[in-house]
Enzyme design. Structure first.
Site, short mmCIF file in Angstrom:
data_model
loop_
_atom_site.label_atom_id
_atom_site.label_comp_id
_atom_site.label_asym_id
_atom_site.label_seq_id
_atom_site.Cartn_x
_atom_site.Cartn_y
_atom_site.Cartn_z
CE LYS A 170 -3.50 2.82 0.50
NZ LYS A 170 -4.54 3.09 -0.49
CE LYS A 238 -4.08 7.76 7.01
NZ LYS A 238 -3.80 6.46 6.38
P1 NAP Z 1 -12.91 8.62 7.11
O1 NAP Z 1 -14.06 8.90 6.23
O2 NAP Z 1 -12.32 9.74 7.90
O3 NAP Z 1 -13.31 7.41 8.08
C1 NAP Z 1 -12.50 6.96 9.11
C2 NAP Z 1 -13.44 6.48 10.20
O4 NAP Z 1 -12.65 5.91 11.25
C3 NAP Z 1 -14.25 7.63 10.80
O5 NAP Z 1 -15.60 7.28 10.75
C4 NAP Z 1 -13.71 7.75 12.20
O6 NAP Z 1 -14.70 8.03 13.14
C5 NAP Z 1 -13.15 6.36 12.48
N1 NAP Z 1 -12.06 6.45 13.44
C6 NAP Z 1 -10.88 7.07 13.29
N2 NAP Z 1 -10.12 6.92 14.39
C7 NAP Z 1 -10.85 6.20 15.25
C8 NAP Z 1 -10.63 5.71 16.56
N3 NAP Z 1 -9.49 5.96 17.22
N4 NAP Z 1 -11.62 5.00 17.17
C9 NAP Z 1 -12.77 4.76 16.52
N5 NAP Z 1 -13.06 5.18 15.27
C10 NAP Z 1 -12.10 5.88 14.64
O7 NAP Z 1 -11.69 7.98 6.28
P2 NAP Z 1 -11.74 6.97 5.05
O8 NAP Z 1 -11.55 7.76 3.81
O9 NAP Z 1 -12.88 6.04 5.18
O10 NAP Z 1 -10.35 6.20 5.29
C11 NAP Z 1 -10.23 5.10 6.19
C12 NAP Z 1 -8.88 4.41 5.95
O11 NAP Z 1 -8.85 3.93 4.61
C13 NAP Z 1 -7.67 5.33 6.12
O12 NAP Z 1 -6.60 4.63 6.68
C14 NAP Z 1 -7.34 5.73 4.67
O13 NAP Z 1 -6.00 6.09 4.50
C15 NAP Z 1 -7.71 4.45 3.93
N6 NAP Z 1 -8.10 4.60 2.52
C16 NAP Z 1 -8.96 5.60 2.12
C17 NAP Z 1 -9.31 5.70 0.77
C18 NAP Z 1 -10.26 6.78 0.27
O14 NAP Z 1 -10.29 7.00 -0.96
N7 NAP Z 1 -11.02 7.46 1.11
C19 NAP Z 1 -8.78 4.80 -0.17
C20 NAP Z 1 -7.94 3.78 0.27
C21 NAP Z 1 -7.60 3.70 1.61
P3 NAP Z 1 -15.36 9.50 13.26
O15 NAP Z 1 -16.36 9.54 12.15
O16 NAP Z 1 -15.97 9.49 14.62
O17 NAP Z 1 -14.24 10.49 13.09
#
Ligand code: NAP
Length: 293
Positions: A170, A238
């Site tokens: 990744k 990040k």
């Molecule tokens: P996001 O929309 O910010 O979702 C992350 C979720 O995790 C949020 O709902 C957050 O809760 C929860 N969270 C974070 N820290 C936490 C903790 N300590 N305890 C409990 N819940 C927690 O982000 P995302 O885009 O879905 O990304 C999630 C992961 O996938 C990341 O590592 C990112 O790098 C990876 N990723 C993302 C994409 C993309 O295109 N978006 C693509 C590939 C990989 P809250 O809502 O309460 O803040």
């Protein structure tokens, strides 16, 4: 299969929905009740903590943000480790540092939990379509248990190697995409500042060696000036930080990644952190005009 799912953001929500559609019994947990509601409405069970989501499950999956978050939901006070029966397979699909994934695997193994790192590529579109690319590190036995769940969320599912290998893949992916988004933004900004229609330039480039999925998809969103995430800029910061930390651990020279990481730092510093990573175009425009593009 009975699956606990933790973290219901942009990616986690559609991934959990696809597990439900695949016929699995899914119990979800998110730290904000409002994030859980769409899943409960779709037929998922609700858990009161990550430990509760893990209790009685065959498989538990987390999709949160960074390594401290994965540590918290897996190993914290109310973490998966406290609800897990021996032999549980736990999978983290967030993007975190490879060395952090290996440390979490060792600590979970002490309680009899087999941990996989299984980050994804394909973005929100791939998460909704169930067509993610899934890169897996960990034991073959745990991979065999998790594979039917992976098949509901992704198309290209590769067991890359031992613990941490999925996160190494990744990080390599983020080198290519982080640099790629920046170069597409540079090319389109160059065309526009030269007085040439950037849409026509993109169209011309799509048929040659400059073709890439990033030129096609992200390039179009740049032309549309659609900066809604998608993939938040602070998340890409990040990820470039993960690349640079890993390079530091290895004593490795990654000059192009280093320059790109600085650009994502500047995005967050200039207030673009919550916008999609394609807003790097705005940063380049600001740097080129001094204005507030
Ligand atoms: P996001 O929309 O910010 O979702 C992350 C979720 O995790 C949020 O709902 C957050 O809760 C929860 N969270 C974070 N820290 C936490 C903790 N300590 N305890 C409990 N819940 C927690 O982000 P995302 O885009 O879905 O990304 C999630 C992961 O996938 C990341 O590592 C990112 O790098 C990876 N990723 C993302 C994409 C993309 O295109 N978006 C693509 C590939 C990989 P809250 O809502 O309460 O803040």
């Amino acid at each position: 299969m009975k699956i606990g799912f933790i973290g219901l953001g942009i990616m986690g929500r559609p991934m959990a929905l696809n597990l439900l559609r695949g016929g699995h019994r899914v119990t979800v947990w998110a730290r904000r009740a409002v994030s859980m509601q769409p899943l409960l409405d779709a037929g998922a069970g609700g858990a009161t903590s990550p430990a509760d989501a893990a209790a009685g499950a065959d498989l538990v999956i987390s999709m949160v943000a960074d390594a401290p978050d994965v540590e918290q939901v897996m190993l914290g006070e109310q973490g998966v480790a406290h609800g897990a029966a021996r032999g549980l397979v736990a999978v983290d699909m967030s993007t975190i540092r490879p060395s952090a994934a290996r440390e979490i695997a060792v600590r979970l193994a002490a309680g009899g939990v087999d941990f996989l790192d299984a980050p994804v590529s394909g973005g929100e579109v791939g998460a909704i379509a169930g067509s993610l690319s899934i890169m897996v590190g960990g034991s073959a036995a745990a991979f065999a248990v998790a594979r039917p769940a992976f098949a509901c969320m992704g198309k290209n599912i590769v067991h890359v190697g031992d613990s941490g290998a999925g996160q190494v893949a990744k990080a390599a992916n983020q080198i290519v995409t982080g640099v790629g988004v920046l170069t597409v933004a540079e090319a389109l900004n160059f065309a526009a500042r030269s007085g040439v229609d950037p849409a026509k330039v993109r169209e011309a480039l799509l048929g040659g060696f400059a073709y890439s999925k990033i030129l096609e998809n992200h390039g179009q969103r740049m032309l549309d000036r659609n900066f809604k995430p998608g993939f938040k800029s602070w998340m890409h910061q990040k990820d470039m930080n993960i690349v640079m930390q890993s390079a530091h651990e290895l004593g490795l020279c990654l000059p192009v990644s280093a320059a790109t990481a600085q650009m994502y730092n500047a995005m967050v510093g200039s207030g673009l952190g919550e916008e999609d990573s394609i807003a790097i175009l705005k940063l380049l425009e600001r740097l080129s005009t001094g204005g507030d593009a």
